[in-house]
Design a protein around this motif. Structure first.
Motif, PDB file in Angstrom:
ATOM      1  N   PHE A   1       0.817  -1.213   0.000  1.00 18.92           N
ATOM      2  CA  PHE A   1       0.000   0.000   0.000  1.00 18.92           C
ATOM      3  C   PHE A   1       0.856   1.270   0.000  1.00 18.92           C
ATOM      4  N   LEU A   2       1.872   1.283   0.855  1.00 18.70           N
ATOM      5  CA  LEU A   2       2.733   2.472   0.935  1.00 18.70           C
ATOM      6  C   LEU A   2       4.050   2.263   0.189  1.00 18.70           C
ATOM      7  N   GLY A   3       4.071   1.301  -0.696  1.00 14.69           N
ATOM      8  CA  GLY A   3       5.293   1.064  -1.463  1.00 14.69           C
ATOM      9  C   GLY A   3       6.277   0.179  -0.718  1.00 14.69           C
ATOM     10  N   THR A   4       7.471   0.014  -1.291  1.00 13.65           N
ATOM     11  CA  THR A   4       8.493  -0.836  -0.660  1.00 13.65           C
ATOM     12  C   THR A   4       9.804  -0.082  -0.568  1.00 13.65           C
ATOM     13  N   ASP A   5      10.698  -0.609   0.240  1.00 18.96           N
ATOM     14  CA  ASP A   5      12.005   0.033   0.364  1.00 18.96           C
ATOM     15  C   ASP A   5      13.009  -0.616  -0.597  1.00 18.96           C
ATOM     16  N   ASN A   6      14.282  -0.301  -0.406  1.00 13.77           N
ATOM     17  CA  ASN A   6      15.292  -0.761  -1.355  1.00 13.77           C
ATOM     18  C   ASN A   6      15.491  -2.271  -1.357  1.00 13.77           C
ATOM     19  N   GLN A   7      15.011  -2.941  -0.256  1.00 14.43           N
ATOM     20  CA  GLN A   7      15.162  -4.391  -0.218  1.00 14.43           C
ATOM     21  C   GLN A   7      13.863  -5.117  -0.542  1.00 14.43           C
ATOM     22  N   GLY A   8      12.853  -4.367  -0.895  1.00 21.28           N
ATOM     23  CA  GLY A   8      11.573  -4.987  -1.237  1.00 21.28           C
ATOM     24  C   GLY A   8      10.670  -5.239  -0.050  1.00 21.28           C
ATOM     25  N   ARG A   9      10.976  -4.586   1.080  1.00 21.08           N
ATOM     26  CA  ARG A   9      10.093  -4.758   2.234  1.00 21.08           C
ATOM     27  C   ARG A   9       8.922  -3.790   2.131  1.00 21.08           C
ATOM     28  N   ASP A  10       7.769  -4.226   2.589  1.00 27.04           N
ATOM     29  CA  ASP A  10       6.582  -3.379   2.586  1.00 27.04           C
ATOM     30  C   ASP A  10       6.759  -2.251   3.601  1.00 27.04           C
ATOM     31  N   ILE A  11       6.633  -1.002   3.144  1.00 26.01           N
ATOM     32  CA  ILE A  11       6.855   0.143   4.032  1.00 26.01           C
ATOM     33  C   ILE A  11       5.842   0.144   5.181  1.00 26.01           C
ATOM     34  N   LEU A  12       4.576  -0.129   4.868  1.00 26.95           N
ATOM     35  CA  LEU A  12       3.548  -0.096   5.909  1.00 26.95           C
ATOM     36  C   LEU A  12       3.891  -1.070   7.033  1.00 26.95           C
ATOM     37  N   SER A  13       4.232  -2.298   6.675  1.00 24.65           N
ATOM     38  CA  SER A  13       4.565  -3.283   7.705  1.00 24.65           C
ATOM     39  C   SER A  13       5.826  -2.876   8.454  1.00 24.65           C
ATOM     40  N   THR A  14       6.793  -2.363   7.717  1.00 20.77           N
ATOM     41  CA  THR A  14       8.049  -1.978   8.363  1.00 20.77           C
ATOM     42  C   THR A  14       7.822  -0.833   9.344  1.00 20.77           C
ATOM     43  N   ILE A  15       6.920   0.091   8.966  1.00 22.28           N
ATOM     44  CA  ILE A  15       6.607   1.185   9.893  1.00 22.28           C
ATOM     45  C   ILE A  15       5.977   0.621  11.168  1.00 22.28           C
ATOM     46  N   MET A  16       5.043  -0.330  10.995  1.00 30.43           N
ATOM     47  CA  MET A  16       4.391  -0.914  12.180  1.00 30.43           C
ATOM     48  C   MET A  16       5.421  -1.581  13.092  1.00 30.43           C
ATOM     49  N   TYR A  17       6.285  -2.390  12.475  1.00 25.03           N
ATOM     50  CA  TYR A  17       7.315  -3.063  13.286  1.00 25.03           C
ATOM     51  C   TYR A  17       8.307  -2.049  13.858  1.00 25.03           C
ATOM     52  N   GLY A  18       8.613  -1.021  13.042  1.00 29.59           N
ATOM     53  CA  GLY A  18       9.569  -0.009  13.487  1.00 29.59           C
ATOM     54  C   GLY A  18       9.034   0.777  14.665  1.00 29.59           C
ATOM     55  N   MET A  19       7.731   1.053  14.628  1.00 28.77           N
ATOM     56  CA  MET A  19       7.113   1.794  15.719  1.00 28.77           C
ATOM     57  C   MET A  19       7.201   0.982  17.013  1.00 28.77           C
ATOM     58  N   ARG A  20       7.063  -0.346  16.826  1.00 26.25           N
ATOM     59  CA  ARG A  20       7.167  -1.252  17.965  1.00 26.25           C
ATOM     60  C   ARG A  20       8.550  -1.136  18.613  1.00 26.25           C
ATOM     61  N   VAL A  21       9.565  -1.148  17.744  1.00 23.90           N
ATOM     62  CA  VAL A  21      10.928  -1.028  18.259  1.00 23.90           C
ATOM     63  C   VAL A  21      11.128   0.336  18.927  1.00 23.90           C
ATOM     64  N   SER A  22      10.680   1.407  18.241  1.00 21.74           N
ATOM     65  CA  SER A  22      10.894   2.753  18.778  1.00 21.74           C
ATOM     66  C   SER A  22      10.203   2.929  20.121  1.00 21.74           C
ATOM     67  N   LEU A  23       8.943   2.487  20.201  1.00 18.85           N
ATOM     68  CA  LEU A  23       8.211   2.663  21.466  1.00 18.85           C
ATOM     69  C   LEU A  23       8.833   1.825  22.576  1.00 18.85           C
ATOM     70  N   THR A  24       9.265   0.594  22.243  1.00 27.04           N
ATOM     71  CA  THR A  24       9.894  -0.242  23.264  1.00 27.04           C
ATOM     72  C   THR A  24      11.122   0.456  23.827  1.00 27.04           C
ATOM     73  N   ILE A  25      11.972   0.929  22.916  1.00 29.49           N
ATOM     74  CA  ILE A  25      13.196   1.583  23.382  1.00 29.49           C
ATOM     75  C   ILE A  25      12.844   2.825  24.187  1.00 29.49           C
ATOM     76  N   GLY A  26      11.890   3.625  23.669  1.00 30.68           N
ATOM     77  CA  GLY A  26      11.510   4.850  24.367  1.00 30.68           C
ATOM     78  C   GLY A  26      11.031   4.563  25.772  1.00 30.68           C
ATOM     79  N   ILE A  27      10.116   3.615  25.903  1.00 31.36           N
ATOM     80  CA  ILE A  27       9.514   3.368  27.218  1.00 31.36           C
ATOM     81  C   ILE A  27      10.506   2.711  28.173  1.00 31.36           C
ATOM     82  N   LEU A  28      11.255   1.735  27.666  1.00 29.70           N
ATOM     83  CA  LEU A  28      12.229   1.091  28.563  1.00 29.70           C
ATOM     84  C   LEU A  28      13.327   2.059  28.998  1.00 29.70           C
TER      85      LEU A  28
END
Lengths: 580, 314
Positions: free
Chosen positions: B82-109
Motif C-alpha cells: 500500500f505504501l510502497g516498498t524500500d530498497n530491499q523490497g520490504r513493505d513500508i507499511l509493515s516496516t513502519i508498524m514493526y519499526g514503531m514497535r521497536v521505537s516505542l519499546t526503546i523509548g519506554i524502557l
C-alpha cells in the motif's frame, strides 16, 4: 453632592454574586443590602468563605473570574456603578474609590520608586502637572505619618518596613481624594504592634476627610476598636447589621452570639468556649471508658518524681552563611540559653512574635533539631545524650506534636485511617490488625469525626476537621506529652474554639502534659497554666499565666500585653469564667 | 465550598467524576492526541498480527519488489504494498508498524531506566541534603554537560567496536535502552530533587520524623507519592525525547540494524534514495515519527496544565 432625597455614599442593593462551576452555581453573596455614609467606617466581619472579600471586590468590579454579579446594584452617591464598561469603571476606581490590599509586601510594584507609583496614580486620574502631583504625594505621605517624605519618596518599596509600606498603600489609596475606601484585611499581614497604628491611621483619616470606609476583616479585635457599624456575614448572607456596640454587646442572631462567644478573650479566662457548634457541628462525642480502653493503658506510665520535662540552658543556632573557614561562617541564634520546666499534667505556653524562636525550642524537644549546648531531660532521661534513633524510639512514643498548618501536616496521598494507624503499627502498640482498626475507629470517634471518616482522604475535610485528624494521629502512640505548635492559627475563630475545647477535654481525660505555642496572647491566656515569653531566642519571663497577664514584670512582656486587643464591649453572656 | 463527601461511590464512578476525566473530555486537543497515541501503541503491539507482511522474514522478501511506489501516488505501485516498498523490497507499511514497535519499546524502557536512576538519586539527594546532595548533583551536572548524542555515539561506537557489529545488532535494543537511559537520568533526578526539597519542608514529614519512622519509609512511602505529578509530566516529554534520540542514533547508523529497522533507521535507509525519486521510504516513517512525538508532547503539555494550577483542594 447633596441631592433632594437623602442618599448614602455607598448603597448596595440586593446584591447577588454567583460563581458558576461544573458542580453547579455557588452563591457567594446572597441578596445583600447595606450602605456606607461619608465619614463612617463599616466593618464587614465573617469567617472564611462567608463572602466578605467578594463584596469589596464586587463594588469596584474586580471579581475574580468566573464570578458575576447576578442581581442587584451598587450605587455611589446615587449613581449606579455596577455594570459599567471597563473604561467607565476605570474612572471610578482610584478617583472615587480607593482600595487597600491585605499584603503590603506584594501590593506595591517593587521595580518602581514610591514617587513613580504615587505620581502615576494622580496623573492617571486627574489633569494636573507633574509638579502638582509630586507636591500632593509629599503632602499625602506626610499625612500618613512617613517621616522625611522628600527623601523617602525617592526610595523603592523594599526599603520600607511592612508597616511603612502599608502606610504608603494607604497614601496611594487616598491621594485622589476618593469618597470611599475599601480596606480588605488591611492589618492581617502585620505584627500586632503595627496593626494598631495602621488602624488608628485609617480611622483618623476617614474622620478628617469625611471618607467612607468599608473594612473587611475576620478579626473581632479590629472590628471592636475602629468601626462605627458592623455587618456580620455568614455563608454569603448578611445575618446581622447594626452599630458596633450594639452588635458586639447585645448580639441578636444565633451565629453572631456563637461567633462572639468563640473569640478568645484577653481579659478573662474561661473554663470552656460555650456554644461553638453553630458553624461545624461535630459528631456526638461517644464517651469512651478511658480507664479500660487501650488509650488509657499506656505501658509507659512510670512513677517519676519531679518535672516531666526540663529544658536547661539550651542554645541552638542556624548557619546563615556557610564557609570552609570557621571564622567566616555566620549564624543566627535561634535559641539563647533557654531554661524552663514543665510538670506533669500542666499546660505550658510559649508566646512571642514571629521569629522569636518558639517553634525552634519545640522542635529541639521533639528531637528534630539537635541543640549546640544545653540539656533537655524527659522523665530524668537526658535526650541530648541519646546517640541513636533506636535509643530514642521509646521517648518518641511518649512525645507527639500537633502542627500549625492542617493543609500540609498530613500526607495527602494516604487515607485518614492509614495516617492514624501508621504510628500504632510502627511502634507495634497493638496485637493484630483488627485491634488497630478498632483503635483507629475509636480515636476518630473520640476527636469528634465519626467512625466512617477513616476511609476518606485528608482533602475531603475542612481545616478544623483536619486538625482533629492531626490530634488523633498524635494520640495514637498514647503520648504523655503533647507539643502543640500554633495548632489553631490557621483556623477560623469558631473552629479554633472547638479545637481548643477538644484539647482541654483530652488533657483532662488522659492526663496529658502540653507545651502550647502561640503568637496569640488571648489564646495562650485561655489555654495555659504557666507561660514563658520569648523574644529573639531568649526567654524573657516565665510565670503563672494569670500573673503574667495581670502584672507582667519584664518590659517586653508589658508592651506585648498592652497591645492585646481589648474586648470590653463584647457580650459576656453565657460565659463561664474560670476561678483562679 | 460544598463538602459533600460521597463515600458510597464505587471506584469507577469516582474516576468518572474526577476533575481529571472532566477536563480531559473537554479538551479536544488532548483527546485527539490520546486517540492517536493509543492507536500507535495498539498498532505497535499488534503488528505481528495485523501487518500485511513480516519484514523480518527474509524468505518472504523479493528483491524484485524493491522501490515500488505507493499505490495511491503512482500506477507502477503494487496492490500488495500500500505504501510502497524500500530498497530491499520490504513493505513500508509493515516496516513502519514493526519499526514503531521497536521505537516505542526503546523509548519506554529507556525512560523506565531513567526513572529508576532518577528517583533513587533524586530522592537521596533531596532528602539527605548536604554532602550527599552536592556529590550526586555534581555527578548529574557533569553528566548533563555531555550532550546525550555525544555520549551515545561514543558509547555505541565503543561497544560496536568491541563486540563486533553482528553481536551488537543482536543486543541493539538493550544497548540503546542503556545508552539513552544513562544519558538522560539527570533530568529526572533534578526534577525529583526539587519536589523532594519542597515536600520535605511540609509538616507531614516532620510528623513522621517525630513518630520515629526510618528514612527509607519516609522517602518512599511519604515523599515519593507526593512528587508523582511532576514525574508524570516530564515522563511524557522524556518518552518523546528518548524516541527521538533513538531515531537520531539510528539515522546516524549507530542504532538499530537494517534487519530490524526502527523508525529512525527506516528514515535513514530512505534518505539515500530520496534524490533518486523514492521519497516514500523516508517520508512515511518521518510522518509517523513526527506525529508520534507531537501527540506525546501535546499530552505532556495538557498534563502540565492540568497539574499546574496551584489551588488548595478544599
Amino acid at each position: 453632592m447633596s441631592q433632594s432625597k437623602h442618599m448614602s455614599l455607598l448603597e448596595v442593593q440586593h446584591l447577588q454574586i454567583e460563581y458558576p462551576s461544573r458542580h453547579g452555581v455557588m452563591v457567594a453573596v446572597k441578596d445583600l443590602s447595606l450602605s456606607v455614609e461619608a465619614g463612617e467606617i463599616v466593618g464587614i466581619v465573617g469567617e472564611s468563605g462567608a463572602g466578605k472579600s467578594t463584596i469589596g471586590n464586587a463594588v469596584i468590579d474586580l471579581l475574580s473570574p468566573p464570578g458575576v454579579i447576578a442581581n442587584g446594584e451598587v450605587l455611589l452617591n446615587g449613581e449606579k456603578i455596577s455594570g459599567l464598561t471597563r473604561e467607565q469603571m476605570r474612572t471610578v476606581r482610584g478617583s472615587k474609590i480607593g482600595f487597600i490590599f491585605q499584603d503590603p509586601m506584594t501590593s506595591l510594584n517593587t521595580l518602581f520608586t514610591i514617587e513613580q507609583q504615587m505620581v502615576e496614580t494622580v496623573l492617571a486620574n486627574e489633569k494636573v502637572t507633574y509638579e502638582e502631583a509630586y507636591q500632593r504625594s509629599i503632602d499625602m505621605l506626610n499625612a500618613v505619618g512617613i517621616p522625611k517624605p522628600e527623601l523617602r519618596i525617592k526610595q523603592y518599596p523594599h526599603q520600607f518596613s511592612g508597616g511603612m509600606r502599608q502606610r504608603v498603600v494607604i497614601a496611594i489609596a487616598l491621594i485622589c481624594n476618593p469618597q470611599l475606601i475599601i480596606a480588605d484585611e488591611p492589618t492581617t499581614a502585620l505584627d500586632v504592634s503595627i496593626q494598631d497604628q495602621i488602624l488608628q491611621l485609617i480611622k483618623t483619616l476617614c474622620k478628617e476627610r469625611q471618607v467612607g470606609c468599608m473594612l473587611v476583616t475576620h478579626d473581632m479585635g479590629v472590628v471592636s476598636s475602629v468601626t462605627d457599624k458592623v455587618a456580620v456575614m455568614y455563608r454569603g448572607e448578611l445575618v446581622e447589621m447594626g452599630t458596633t456596640s450594639q452588635v458586639l454587646g447585645a448580639p441578636e442572631h444565633e451565629y453572631t452570639k456563637s461567633l462572639i462567644s468563640a473569640v478568645p478573650r484577653s481579659d478573662i479566662k474561661l473554663v470552656r468556649f460555650p456554644m461553638v457548634n453553630y458553624i461545624e457541628a461535630a459528631e456526638e462525642l461517644h464517651q469512651l471508658d478511658i480507664a479500660n480502653h487501650w488509650l488509657g493503658q499506656s505501658q509507659d506510665q512510670k512513677a517519676y518524681q519531679g518535672p516531666l520535662l526540663k529544658v536547661e540552658n539550651v542554645n541552638l543556632r542556624f548557619t546563615t552563611k556557610d564557609s570552609i573557614f570557621a571564622s567566616r561562617r555566620e549564624y543566627v541564634q535561634a535559641s539563647n540559653n533557654v531554661s524552663f520546666e514543665i510538670v506533669e499534667g500542666e499546660t505550658f505556653g510559649l508566646v512571642g512574635e514571629s521569629g522569636s524562636g518558639k517553634s525552634t525550642i519545640a522542635r529541639a524537644i521533639a528531637g528534630l533539631y539537635a541543640p549546640q549546648s544545653g540539656k533537655i531531660t524527659f522523665e530524668g532521661i537526658d535526650l541530648t545524650a541519646l546517640k541513636n534513633e533506636q535509643a530514642r524510639r521509646p521517648i518518641r512514643r511518649q512525645m507527639q506534636m500537633v502542627f500549625q498548618n492542617p493543609y500540609t501536616s498530613m500526607n495527602p496521598r494516604m487515607k485518614v485511617a492509614d495516617i492514624i494507624a501508621e504510628p500504632i503499627r510502627f511502634h507495634k502498640l497493638a496485637e493484630n490488625n483488627q485491634q488497630v482498626d478498632q483503635i483507629v475507629a475509636d480515636l476518630l470517634d473520640h476527636v469528634g469525626l465519626g467512625r466512617k471518616a477513616g476511609i476518606k482522604y485528608p482533602h475531603e475535610f475542612s481545616g478544623g476537621q483536619r486538625q482533629r485528624i492531626s490530634i488523633a494521629r498524635a494520640l495514637a502512640t498514647r503520648p504523655r506529652f503533647l507539643i502543640c505548635d500554633e495548632p489553631t492559627s490557621a483556623l477560623d475563630v469558631s473552629v479554633q474554639a472547638q479545637i481548643l475545647n477538644l484539647l482541654k477535654d483530652l488533657q483532662d481525660e488522659l492526663n496529658l502534659t502540653m507545651l502550647f505555642i502561640s503568637h496569640d496572647l488571648p489564646v495562650i491566656r485561655q489555654m495555659c497554666d504557666r507561660v514563658g515569653v520569648m523574644r529573639h531566642g531568649s526567654l524573657v519571663e516565665v510565670g503563672e499565666s494569670e500573673q503574667i497577664f495581670t502584672s507582667p514584670q519584664d518590659e517586653y512582656s508589658k508592651s506585648l500585653i498592652s497591645l492585646m486587643p481589648s474586648f470590653e464591649n463584647l457580650s459576656k453572656a453565657h460565659l463561664q469564667i474560670a476561678s483562679s | 465550598m460544598t463538602t459533600a463527601v460521597t463515600a458510597s461511590l464505587s471506584r469507577w464512578q469516582k474516576i468518572k467524576q474526577s476533575d481529571f476525566v472532566y477536563y480531559f473530555l473537554r479538551d479536544k486537543v488532548a483527546m485527539l492526541s490520546f486517540a492517536v497515541f493509543l492507536t500507535c501503541v495498539i498498532v505497535a503491539l499488534a503488528s505481528p498480527w495485523i501487518a500485511p507482511h513480516d519484514p523480518y522474514a527474509l524468505e518472504s522478501i523479493d528483491i524484485m519488489d524493491s522501490e515500488l511506489p505507493p499505490v495511491l501516488f503512482s500506477d507502477e505501485g503494487d496492490e500488495r504494498f500500500f505504501l510502497g516498498t524500500d530498497n530491499q523490497g520490504r513493505d513500508i507499511l509493515s516496516t513502519i508498524m514493526y519499526g514503531m514497535r521497536v521505537s516505542l519499546t526503546i523509548g519506554i524502557l529507556a525512560v523506565g531506566l531513567q526513572l529508576f536512576l532518577g528517583i533513587v538519586i533524586g530522592l537521596c539527594a533531596g532528602y539527605f541534603g548536604g554532602k550527599i546532595d552536592s556529590l550526586l548533583m555534581r555527578i548529574a551536572d557533569v553528566q548533563l554537560s555531555f550532550s546525550t548524542m555525544m555520549v551515545a555515539i561514543i558509547v555505541s561506537a565503543i561497544f560496536q567496536g568491541a563486540m563486533g557489529s553482528e553481536m551488537y545488532s543482536q543486543y541493539a535494543i538493550l544497548m540503546l535502552v542503556l545508552i539513552i537511559g544513562i544519558a538522560e537520568w539527570p533530568q529526572y533526578a533534578r526534577t525529583i530533587r526539587a519536589s523532594v526539597l519542597a515536600e520535605k519542608k511540609k509538616e507531614y514529614v516532620e510528623a513522621s520524623l517525630i513518630m520515629g519512622l526510618k528514612a527509607p519509609r519516609i522517602m518512599f512511602r511519604h515523599i515519593l507519592p507526593n512528587c508523582l505529578s511532576p514525574i508524570l509530566v516530564i515522563s511524557t516529554v522524556q518518552i518523546a525525547n528518548a524516541i527521538m534520540s533513538e531515531a537520531a542514533l539510528s539515522f546516524l547508523g549507530l542504532g538499530m540494524p537494517v534487519t530490524q529497522p526502527s523508525l529512525g533507521s527506516l528514515i535513514s535507509i530512505g534518505f539515500e534514495y530520496i534524490f533518486s525519486g523514492s521519497w516514500w521510504i523516508t517520508v512515511f516513517p518521518g510522518i509517523v515519527l513526527v506525529s508520534l512525538i507531537l501527540v506525546i508532547n501535546l499530552l505532556g503539555d495538557w498534563l502540565r496544565d492540568f497539574f499546574n494550577p496551584k489551588v488548595y483542594k478544599d
